[in-house]
Scaffold this active site. Structure first.
Site, short mmCIF file in Angstrom:
data_model
loop_
_atom_site.label_atom_id
_atom_site.label_comp_id
_atom_site.label_asym_id
_atom_site.label_seq_id
_atom_site.Cartn_x
_atom_site.Cartn_y
_atom_site.Cartn_z
N GLY A 32 0.80 -1.22 0.00
CA GLY A 32 0.00 0.00 0.00
C GLY A 32 0.83 1.26 0.00
N HIS A 38 4.69 2.31 -8.00
CA HIS A 38 3.73 1.22 -8.06
C HIS A 38 2.89 1.31 -9.34
CE1 HIS A 38 4.17 1.37 -3.50
NE2 HIS A 38 4.46 0.12 -3.79
N GLN A 62 7.11 -9.86 8.02
CA GLN A 62 8.39 -9.36 7.51
C GLN A 62 8.90 -8.16 8.30
OE1 GLN A 62 6.47 -8.55 3.59
NE2 GLN A 62 7.76 -6.72 3.56
N LYS A 152 14.21 -1.87 -7.21
CA LYS A 152 14.79 -1.15 -6.08
C LYS A 152 15.14 -2.10 -4.94
CE LYS A 152 12.39 1.64 -3.33
NZ LYS A 152 12.75 1.28 -1.93
N ARG A 190 8.33 5.05 2.08
CA ARG A 190 8.96 5.62 3.28
C ARG A 190 9.51 7.03 3.05
NH1 ARG A 190 10.21 -0.06 4.22
NH2 ARG A 190 9.46 -0.67 6.30
#
Length: 283
Positions: A32, A38, A62, A152, A190
């Site tokens: 999300g 994305h 995770q 990435k 992030r």
């Protein structure tokens, strides 16, 4: 119109019917907080498949204790709108309780070995075990023909490629080039954690990788020289703490003292509330 599905059995039934009808399914697993990176994966999936599904699931297995599981951005309504903008057919958004009925004890788990014993796997022991567990579950629910992952997270991509081969998933894994903002910063959920001044510094990660590549193009093959160049640049151009600068063969993930085959240079820098990663593949 993009449809939101929260029930596992409903999602399985829908995907099974498409497969019976001879439709191809493209799948983009996400946690999300969807961004342009994305959307690039979704657009590629849309171009190559009849049906496109994405998952939005913040996977608890995770995350390590003390990491940002609870605070990780959750914005499903906005994510559905973002997916709708590129004509995604389905957003699969299951609950933790449905995905992991026995989360407290996890009766069956998966283990990643050598490929998780370097880079992020060292910093976050058990992280990739959780990644392969949830990806296996999602693959069994969606049953895609193709699944799309960003480069990435190069270590993650290598591990998933190995998992698919080892577990005989009849799925093509498609690695998609890193999507960057105009100043070179890799798209990441992030990035929202960066302060205004840190955001101005963050493009230095990519700039340092470009500097290393230029040395390689000029004939430098010693990893230590490239690593030293990157670390010096990051120290001079960011206030973040260098967490790692490493060079590994790809996809085997063996440390490379000299560059004699395809490698990727991986870097991670810790800012006040964000740990940013970036990489570049050199052939």
């Amino acid at each position: 119109m993009t449809k939101l599905i929260t029930d596992i059995k409903e999602m399985q039934a829908l995907m099974n019917q498409y497969k019976l009808d001879g439709k191809t399914i493209g799948f983009v697993p996400t946690m999300g907080a969807l961004h342009f990176g994305h959307q690039t994966l979704m657009k590629k999936a849309k171009a190559e498949n009849d049906i496109v599904a994405i998952s939005v699931f913040v996977n608890p297995t995770q995350f390590l204790p003390g990491e940002d599981f609870e605070s990780y951005p959750r914005q499903i309504d906005k994510d559905v709108m973002t997916a709708s903008a590129v004509d995604v057919d389905y957003v699969f958004h299951p609950s933790v309780e449905d995905m992991y009925p026995d989360l407290d004890r996890l009766p069956i788990t998966l283990k990643v070995h050598e490929q998780a014993e370097v880079l992020e796997g060292v910093k976050r022991p058990g992280h990739f075990d959780g990644v392969v567990m949830v990806v296996n579950k999602l693959f069994n629910i969606v049953k895609p023909n193709k699944a799309y992952f960003g480069k990435k997270d190069a270590q993650q991509l290598a591990i998933i490629e190995t998992m698919v081969e080892n577990f005989n998933h009849d799925i093509e894994i498609c690695g998609v080039d890193i999507v960057r903002q105009a100043d070179g910063l890799a798209e990441s959920s992030r990035n929202v954690y960066l302060t205004e001044s840190e955001r101005l510094e963050a493009p230095a990660l990519y700039q340092s990788l470009q500097l290393a590549k230029s040395l390689f193009d000029q004939g430098e093959r010693r990893s230590a020289i490239l690593i030293d160049t990157i670390e010096k640049y990051l120290t001079e151009h960011t206030s973040g703490k260098i967490d790692e600068v490493e060079i590994y063969t790809y996809p085997s993930l063996k440390k490379a003292a000299t560059i004699e085959e395809q490698v990727f240079i991986s870097i991670a820098v810790k800012f006040s509330k964000a740990r940013l990663i970036d990489n570049i593949i050199i052939k």
